[in-house]
Design an enzyme around this catalytic site. Sequence first.
Site, PDB file in Angstrom:
ATOM      1  N   SER A  71      -6.406  -0.964   7.040  1.00  0.00           N
ATOM      2  CA  SER A  71      -6.984  -2.651   7.364  1.00  0.00           C
ATOM      3  C   SER A  71      -6.450  -2.995   8.768  1.00  0.00           C
ATOM      4  O   SER A  71      -6.941  -3.805   9.074  1.00  0.00           O
ATOM      5  CB  SER A  71      -6.305  -3.549   6.267  1.00  0.00           C
ATOM      6  OG  SER A  71      -4.976  -3.755   6.392  1.00  0.00           O
ATOM      7  N   GLU A 186       5.396   7.706   3.240  1.00  0.00           N
ATOM      8  CA  GLU A 186       5.307   6.384   3.373  1.00  0.00           C
ATOM      9  C   GLU A 186       6.161   5.543   2.297  1.00  0.00           C
ATOM     10  O   GLU A 186       6.680   4.608   2.372  1.00  0.00           O
ATOM     11  CB  GLU A 186       3.880   6.069   3.292  1.00  0.00           C
ATOM     12  CG  GLU A 186       3.412   4.416   3.448  1.00  0.00           C
ATOM     13  CD  GLU A 186       2.052   4.374   3.375  1.00  0.00           C
ATOM     14  OE1 GLU A 186       1.461   3.180   3.205  1.00  0.00           O
ATOM     15  OE2 GLU A 186       1.160   5.265   3.274  1.00  0.00           O
ATOM     16  N   GLY A 217      -5.752   1.711   1.432  1.00  0.00           N
ATOM     17  CA  GLY A 217      -6.075   2.818   0.843  1.00  0.00           C
ATOM     18  C   GLY A 217      -5.306   3.638  -0.256  1.00  0.00           C
ATOM     19  O   GLY A 217      -6.073   4.471  -1.142  1.00  0.00           O
TER      20      GLY A 217
END
Length: 463
Positions: A71, A186, A217
């Site tokens: 984003s 992550e 995502g």
Amino acid sequence: MKRARQETVPEKMRRLRGVIMIICLPIFLVSFVFFLIPRGSLSVDGGGGVLLGRTGGNSKKYAVIFDAGSSGSRVHVFCFDLNLDVQPIGEELELFKQKKPGLSSYAENPEEAANSLLSLLEEAESVVPPELRNLTPVKVGATAGLRALGMESSEKILQAVRDFLRDKSSLKVKPEWVSVLDGTQEGAYQWVTINYLLGNLGKTYADTVGVVDLGGGSVQMAYAISESDAKTAPTIKNGEDTYVKPLYLKGTKYYLYVHSYLHYGLLAARAEILKVDGAAGASCIPGGFHGSYKYNGEEFEASALSPGSSYNKCSEAALKSLKTDQPTCTHMKCTFGGVWNGGGGDGQKKLFVASFFFDRAAEAGFVDPKVPIAKVRPSDFEDAAKRACGLNLEEAQKRFPRVGPGNLPYLCMDLVYQYTLLINGFGLDKGQEITLVKQVKYRDQLVEAAWPLGSAIEVMSSE
């Protein structure tokens, strides 16, 4: 009687020179060795923590981390002291800047993607002392947006970013520091970040908190589990990854359960829900809206049905999108999509939930957007979803003034999905208390509760 002549100092030194040499030689050798030791060396203290040596007479070191999300792109700059404690940069504990859109929006123009980072790079370099810039690592971690593009397109963008940093940056750059993070990296970095800021690292696994990070995502879950549960972890079918990552932090070994669900971040989930079937997906869209939803180069019909949105029908679509019934778990409890849930346990009891969970809760009005942290329950998302679903677009705008025009048509869908993900996906009880987190207080300062700090701690420990 004659008095004996008193021996002079030089005479004594000559007589005892052998003894003096034996005493002084080891002292000289030890001093010489200490003189030769490099001042920028890295050592480990008795508790297993990393101690950073001085470099060039400076007691501070910096790290610049780019979070290239689906984003938008964000830059974080951290300053550490010799004990790896975060130090202020000006009046804040970090520099944090962001801009939209993300790198994946430039799939057809990799150079333009790289150049979109220029203003963020300039901001980052401006707070690093000039004499330390060539010693300061800069890392770019791309997340689900580039993962979803595919290897060929994402590698072209990454190479353009490597070239951009080599030509435009005065910071320390390595090609391998510009990469697509896999979801487990992550999730692990996010877990390290939050537990570091809370002061939990070095304690037992039961004293740590679990983390759910809902990006655009993908969504990650990570929490520490017992050694016995780690030994029973199944093997992931593709053989490319494992469910459990061993970590050594502050003298303590942790077994971190971590899994990333690609296509189940909030923005990706909208597409998944709309794909379930046209009627069910459109049941999440408020009356009065006629348009389409674009995600990752694809376009999906997103026009409202004549009755408008329906909480019950939207819930059915969200549940189908999670694929909770296929493939099934054959021998252990799963979350959804056949994924092992980690076995639960003390490391999951205190759950910190970040990113889009916080944003939608603030926009829906059951969390103050000005507070960095809030206690809620999954049922709060259900209640907000029931208030949002059934409204037409005009009514929703009046009822939820904090929601931007781009997100308003999907508010019912987003809240339904978040509740469904927590309850049907991750198996939480609707009344279980969870902590929504945007920032964590650390030494009377607020720090973003995001994975880049975990990445910075890793790179500073290895430099």
